[in-house]
Enzyme design. Structure first.
Site, PDB file in Angstrom:
ATOM      1  N   ARG A 178      -0.495  71.562  51.834  1.00  0.00           N
ATOM      2  CA  ARG A 178       0.454  70.815  51.396  1.00  0.00           C
ATOM      3  C   ARG A 178       0.181  69.543  52.532  1.00  0.00           C
ATOM      4  NH1 ARG A 178       3.498  75.349  51.493  1.00  0.00           N
ATOM      5  NH2 ARG A 178       4.381  76.115  49.218  1.00  0.00           N
ATOM      6  N   LYS A 202       6.787  75.528  53.574  1.00  0.00           N
ATOM      7  CA  LYS A 202       8.125  75.576  53.145  1.00  0.00           C
ATOM      8  C   LYS A 202       9.080  76.610  53.618  1.00  0.00           C
ATOM      9  CE  LYS A 202       7.624  72.822  49.031  1.00  0.00           C
ATOM     10  NZ  LYS A 202       7.775  72.735  47.360  1.00  0.00           N
ATOM     11  N   HIS A 274      -2.295  65.984  46.665  1.00  0.00           N
ATOM     12  CA  HIS A 274      -1.871  67.243  46.051  1.00  0.00           C
ATOM     13  C   HIS A 274      -3.126  67.680  45.128  1.00  0.00           C
ATOM     14  CE1 HIS A 274       1.439  70.099  45.896  1.00  0.00           C
ATOM     15  NE2 HIS A 274       1.360  69.929  44.634  1.00  0.00           N
ATOM     16  N   ARG A 277      -5.379  70.049  47.138  1.00  0.00           N
ATOM     17  CA  ARG A 277      -4.804  71.395  47.130  1.00  0.00           C
ATOM     18  C   ARG A 277      -4.896  72.242  45.813  1.00  0.00           C
ATOM     19  NH1 ARG A 277      -0.630  74.638  49.500  1.00  0.00           N
ATOM     20  NH2 ARG A 277       0.964  75.242  48.034  1.00  0.00           N
ATOM     21  N   HIS A 300       3.056  80.131  48.664  1.00  0.00           N
ATOM     22  CA  HIS A 300       3.867  79.992  47.573  1.00  0.00           C
ATOM     23  C   HIS A 300       4.906  81.185  47.832  1.00  0.00           C
ATOM     24  CE1 HIS A 300       1.087  77.676  44.440  1.00  0.00           C
ATOM     25  NE2 HIS A 300       1.771  76.961  45.091  1.00  0.00           N
ATOM     26  N   TYR A 309      -2.643  78.639  37.929  1.00  0.00           N
ATOM     27  CA  TYR A 309      -4.013  78.182  37.953  1.00  0.00           C
ATOM     28  C   TYR A 309      -4.996  79.178  37.035  1.00  0.00           C
ATOM     29  CZ  TYR A 309      -2.437  75.275  42.047  1.00  0.00           C
ATOM     30  OH  TYR A 309      -1.841  74.362  42.441  1.00  0.00           O
TER      31      TYR A 309
END
Length: 333
Positions: A178, A202, A274, A277, A300, A309
């Protein structure tokens, strides 16, 4: 004996809604590990909600809610799900996308879950409001040859800082980081041969990401030049990516750099950090990487986020079939 303390509803009105929002944001940052950028987004969304509670008009300057709080606090305590639904309707009329509305709703629900859990409200009206349905939008991405063209262009262009910019582009593409993780990269977390680094993702979760040989080479070349670019008063700076003046390169700084090369490239295809990514993830899935492994590499929390994806791979196969097979219709659906 009658208590001299104010009734619960009266007591609640002594504290402004801005105070409750501030408490909630602090809780999410400290207890839940929410990033500063996400906290700012939540705060903006909740102030917008507060402004709507006060005057029913999201166009009104919401800063007033910090000075005229009594009616907002009354609404906060007695609110039902109908008011939140009216807020959603107002956002829809204003032209907010379903994705933006769902993000705002997430903050409102989180606030009321927090207030209900700690006994500030007697119910949780946010639990009765469903998210809007969103069409499945495939993430934009670049193919390998397109990324190479961009990195080559950065290397041979004097627009910004070529050696740094090539390293940023290749590191984003080959690590899947990210942009916030890229901005936060520290020298102390970088492996000596520049092939991997530990990043803070995150929820303040650490993970190791990897760079290709080409990216590692570009990073080494940049780091050798970086030393000379740092002023004497900033010699202790530990962030890997810096500005020309020697300061930490921020998220917005990296976004600006990538946007510049996106505009300078004349192939008509825009991209962002992004996008790089997404390009990384798409390349892995297209080559048959296990979806759980891709989830781990991307950081994630849920595999459902990674599974989108697989839709890209399916679409790519369909496009290939339509364009290449004798029974294909020769068109991209």
């Amino acid at each position: 004996m009658k208590s001299d303390l104010p009734a619960k509803e009266e007591f609640l009105s002594l504290k402004s809604l801005s105070g409750y929002i501030g408490d909630f944001i602090s809780y999410m940052q400290m207890a839940r590990g929410m990033s500063p950028n996400t906290c700012k987004s939540y705060e903006r969304d909740l102030i917008l909600f507060a402004g709507f509670l006060m005057n029913g008009n999201i166009d009104q300057a919401v800063k007033d809610c910090f000075f005229k709080v009594s009616e907002v606090d009354a609404a906060l305590v007695s609110l039902d799900s109908g008011v939140i639904k009216s807020f959603v309707s107002a956002l829809t009329v204003k032209g907010y996308s379903p994705a933006s509305i769902n993000r705002i709703l997430s903050g409102v629900r989180g606030l009321y879950t927090y207030l209900y859990r700690y006994g500030i409200t007697s119910s949780n009206p946010g639990s009765g409001v469903k998210s809007l349905k969103q069409g499945k939008k495939l993430p934009s991405f670049l193919f390998e040859e397109e990324v190479k063209a961009v990195s080559d262009f950065a290397e041979n262009n004097s627009h910004l800082w070529p050696v740094r910019d090539k390293a940023i582009i290749l590191c984003l593409y080959t690590s899947g980081c990210r942009v916030s993780e890229m901005a936060g990269m520290l020298l102390k977390d970088l492996r000596a041969d520049c092939t991997s680094i530990i990043v803070m993702g995150k929820g303040r979760k650490e993970r190791r990401v990897f760079f290709s040989k080409e990216a590692a080479g570009a990073l080494k070349e940049y780091l050798a030049v970086r030393k000379k670019a740092i002023p004497a008063e900033r010699e202790g700076i530990n962030h890997i990516f810096i500005s020309k003046k020697g300061g930490n390169l921020s998220v917005r700084g990296i976004q600006y750099i990538i946007s510049c090369y996106s505009k300078l490239q004349n192939n008509g295809k825009s991209f962002s950090p992004h996008s790089l990514r997404h390009s990384y993830a798409t390349a892995l899935v297209t080559k048959g990487a296990d979806i759980r492994l891709v989830q781990e590499l991307l950081g994630h929390a849920s595999v459902s986020t990674t599974q989108r994806y697989s839709h890209i791979t399916t679409r790519h196969l369909l496009e290939t079939y339509n364009l290449s097979h004798p029974h294909g219709d020769g068109e991209i659906e």
